[in-house]
Design an enzyme around this catalytic site. Structure first.
Site, short mmCIF file in Angstrom:
data_model
loop_
_atom_site.label_atom_id
_atom_site.label_comp_id
_atom_site.label_asym_id
_atom_site.label_seq_id
_atom_site.Cartn_x
_atom_site.Cartn_y
_atom_site.Cartn_z
N HIS A 14 3.79 -3.42 -5.86
CA HIS A 14 4.12 -2.25 -5.05
C HIS A 14 3.69 -0.98 -5.76
CE1 HIS A 14 6.58 -3.51 -1.52
NE2 HIS A 14 6.53 -4.66 -2.19
N SER A 56 1.62 0.79 3.36
CA SER A 56 2.29 1.68 2.41
C SER A 56 2.01 3.15 2.73
CB SER A 56 1.85 1.35 0.98
OG SER A 56 2.38 0.11 0.57
#
Length: 471
Positions: free
Chosen positions: A371, A388
């Site tokens: 991430h 994202s």
């Protein structure tokens, strides 16, 4: 690949509004099973006498012999019970669906003429009123074809609805494959109609009932007297009416048999029930054909993507990015026991989350490290995944002031230095200030607590992504 075919999700927590005609809050289907003359009997070429659904306690088949008492009880249904029920329903002008065993219909021409004169719907109840559970598929397919042909001869038109009752695991599929039935009722799985996909055929199923059914006069646990039968039917109507008036209308089937409720003492309970029903303004009493036509027009079937039906490559291509840069999660999820319950956002999420939770700590840590930092260098360089990018933008992280960006960079660095993975939060659940507040709180936690929190947030992000993908 393991696949589980049963569908225990159905319409789910928010069933569709059936929008019954006239704003009705309940659709009621009265079903008369006409089986007399189609039951197991040596005269019909069967190896033993009938033993099912009669008033003979503990009845057993008589192999190789006729059972006079059993035959005469079935005869009562045709000779007396049918006519009592015919008078009852026609006097009230009530629509009725007949589940007619085709050989029984052929042996009851006066009864068929009376059904047709009353405008009743006559559906097929199979060729014979016998067990099909051990019948070879080819034999059952042939019996279905013979039933349709004989039904057409006897009534003048092919059946548009079907209920075998004593069916096999193949029955619904074989009947659907004929492509001729507006509805099939060999299911007891819902309070509303629903569609199934049988190869290229979109088949409507109108579930039936074995509990709002007079068969429980002849089965255990069952009705000891008519009052129990009446109360159960009345209570079923009252509960479903209340649900309908609260915004979730349903349907109810009531199953009847000439040789059972056609007896005077049992018919009295049916009369009281019909009095109760006809005193309610919000009930649409309809044939199953009418219900089927309404449902097909109001809720036509729409084929949708079924994740459980995808092969491994297609499944991974579709869902491999849900867990950030970690397609192995989708690979392992695909190998689980998937089925209709997984053909939704919640279902796919369950499978992906199971694969993620079952992974080693190092594997889950790799997912966390995949991430990006919130409002970090990748975002500034526009190198985030599309998911994202959209997620960070939803919380305004793509439009920070220089001071805010500096604060995020300072917190990101401190968090990674302490815990060894980025700060992860489902940003769509928060605004910018809420994210910063969580950042300041969580940076003080111990690493194990944060590891568990970050994993839970990864799963939450996945759930939101799947909602976007699958609705």
């Amino acid at each position: 690949m393991h696949r589980y075919p049963r569908d225990m999700t159905g319409h789910g927590p928010r069933p569709p509004d059936p929008r019954w005609p006239g704003g009705a809050k309940l659709a009621l289907s009265l079903v008369l099973n006409y089986e007399e003359g189609g039951e197991n009997c040596l005269l019909h070429g069967d190896p033993a006498s009938e033993a099912f659904l009669s008033d003979i306690p503990g009845a057993q088949p008589w192999p190789g012999a006729r059972h006079w008492n059993m035959e005469s009880i079935y005869d009562y249904g045709a000779r007396a019970g049918f006519w009592r029920l015919h008078r009852l329903f026609t006097a009230r002008a009530l629509p009725v669906t007949v589940f007619g065993v085709t050989t029984a219909l052929a042996r009851g021409p006066e009864q068929v003429a009376a059904m047709q004169a009353a405008g009743w719907e006559i559906a097929s109840h199979g060729l014979k009123w016998i067990e099909h559970k051990d019948m070879p598929e080819a034999e059952e397919r042939a019996a279905i074809a013979d039933a349709i042909a004989l039904h057409t001869e006897v009534t003048g038109a092919p059946p548009r609805g079907w209920y075998t009752g004593r069916c096999s695991m193949n029955t619904v599929r074989l009947v659907a494959e004929t492509g001729t039935m507006d509805w099939i009722s060999d299911a007891y799985d819902d309070d509303l109609p629903h569609w199934i996909e049988a190869g290229p055929r979109d088949q409507l199923v109108i579930p039936y009932t074995l509990e709002c059914n007079d068969m429980r006069f002849a089965a255990a646990p069952g009705w000891a007297d008519g009052e129990q039968f009446f109360r159960y039917l009345r209570d079923s109507v009252d509960v479903l009416l209340a649900e309908g008036r609260a915004g979730a209308p349903k349907m109810l089937s009531v199953g009847l048999h000439c040789r059972l409720v056609g007896r005077p003492g049992k018919a009295a309970a049916l009369l009281r029930f019909l009095d109760h029903v006809q005193a309610q303004p919000d009930i649409w009493i309809a044939t199953r054909g009418q219900i089927a036509r309404h449902w097909a027009a109001t809720h036509p079937h729409r084929r949708v993507e079924r994740p459980s039906a995808l092969d491994r490559a297609a499944f991974v291509a579709r869902f491999g990015g849900v867990f950030e840069h970690s397609p192995w999660v989708a690979e392992r999820a695909h190998a689980l026991e998937l089925g209709p319950a997984h053909d939704s956002a919640a279902g796919v999420h369950s499978a992906l989350a199971r694969a993620f939770r079952a992974a080693s700590r190092d594997e889950r840590l790799a997912v966390l490290r995949a991430h990006p930092d919130l409002a970090g260098k990748l975002a500034a360089a526009r190198r985030l995944t599309a998911e994202s990018t959209a997620e960070q933008a939803s919380a305004g992280l793509d439009a920070l002031t220089d001071a805010e960006r500096a604060e995020f960079e300072r917190l990101n660095a401190a968090y990674v230095d302490k815990h060894g993975f980025p700060f992860i939060i489902a940003v769509r659940d928060h605004d910018k200030d809420g994210i910063l507040a969580a950042f300041h709180t969580r940076i003080g936690h111990d690493t194990e607590t944060e590891f568990a929190t970050a994993c839970a947030q990864v799963e939450r992000i996945a759930a939101l992504r799947l909602q976007d993908m699958l609705g």
